[in-house]
Design a protein around this motif. Structure first.
Motif, PDB file in Angstrom:
ATOM      1  N   ASP A   1      -1.553  -6.650  -1.399  1.00 45.18           N
ATOM      2  CA  ASP A   1      -2.207  -5.895  -0.327  1.00 45.18           C
ATOM      3  C   ASP A   1      -3.585  -6.472  -0.036  1.00 45.18           C
ATOM      4  O   ASP A   1      -3.989  -6.593   1.121  1.00 45.18           O
ATOM      5  CB  ASP A   1      -2.340  -4.418  -0.698  1.00 45.18           C
ATOM      6  CG  ASP A   1      -1.002  -3.706  -0.810  1.00 45.18           C
ATOM      7  OD1 ASP A   1      -0.108  -3.994   0.005  1.00 45.18           O
ATOM      8  OD2 ASP A   1      -0.874  -2.871  -1.721  1.00 45.18           O
ATOM      9  N   ASP A   9      -3.260  -9.945   1.638  1.00 44.41           N
ATOM     10  CA  ASP A   9      -2.898  -9.830   3.056  1.00 44.41           C
ATOM     11  C   ASP A   9      -4.123  -9.631   3.937  1.00 44.41           C
ATOM     12  O   ASP A   9      -4.102  -9.961   5.126  1.00 44.41           O
ATOM     13  CB  ASP A   9      -1.922  -8.672   3.276  1.00 44.41           C
ATOM     14  CG  ASP A   9      -0.538  -8.961   2.722  1.00 44.41           C
ATOM     15  OD1 ASP A   9      -0.242 -10.141   2.419  1.00 44.41           O
ATOM     16  OD2 ASP A   9       0.244  -7.995   2.591  1.00 44.41           O
ATOM     17  N   MET A  24       0.865  -1.175   0.000  1.00 42.46           N
ATOM     18  CA  MET A  24       0.000   0.000   0.000  1.00 42.46           C
ATOM     19  C   MET A  24       0.903   1.227   0.000  1.00 42.46           C
ATOM     20  O   MET A  24       1.837   1.319   0.784  1.00 42.46           O
ATOM     21  CB  MET A  24      -0.882  -0.028   1.242  1.00 42.46           C
ATOM     22  CG  MET A  24      -2.007   0.950   1.232  1.00 42.46           C
ATOM     23  SD  MET A  24      -3.106   0.848   2.692  1.00 42.46           S
ATOM     24  CE  MET A  24      -3.464  -0.882   2.840  1.00 42.46           C
ATOM     25  N   LEU A  48      -2.877   0.253  -4.271  1.00 47.25           N
ATOM     26  CA  LEU A  48      -2.931  -1.106  -3.727  1.00 47.25           C
ATOM     27  C   LEU A  48      -2.535  -2.080  -4.818  1.00 47.25           C
ATOM     28  O   LEU A  48      -2.797  -1.840  -5.992  1.00 47.25           O
ATOM     29  CB  LEU A  48      -4.357  -1.470  -3.299  1.00 47.25           C
ATOM     30  CG  LEU A  48      -4.993  -0.711  -2.169  1.00 47.25           C
ATOM     31  CD1 LEU A  48      -6.456  -1.098  -2.060  1.00 47.25           C
ATOM     32  CD2 LEU A  48      -4.288  -1.015  -0.876  1.00 47.25           C
TER      33      LEU A  48
END
Length: 70
Positions: A19, A22, A1, A15
């Protein structure tokens, strides 16, 4: 990010798929109005305030772009 302040009232948040992964969000969930996506947006706004500006973020305009560079 990644956060980038473009002007006094414009911020770019970048992003990537990692990201999203996650946060256990896939691309289709991200594009929907899921609870997980809403939590991700709130998390992004909190981090943006911490990293880029100490001011409260007001009106938000969201643009989604497909990154064709590979």
């Amino acid at each position: 990010m990644k956060f980038e302040k473009l002007s006094e009232n414009k911020l770019r948040i970048t992003l990537n798929i990692r990201d999203l992964a996650d946060k256990d969000i896939d691309y289709h969930s991200f594009m929907s109005n899921s609870v997980d996506t809403q939590k991700l947006f709130l998390d992004m706004l909190e981090k943006a305030e911490e990293e880029v500006t100490s001011e409260t973020i007001g009106v938000i305009d969201i643009e989604v772009h497909d990154d064709d560079s590979k």
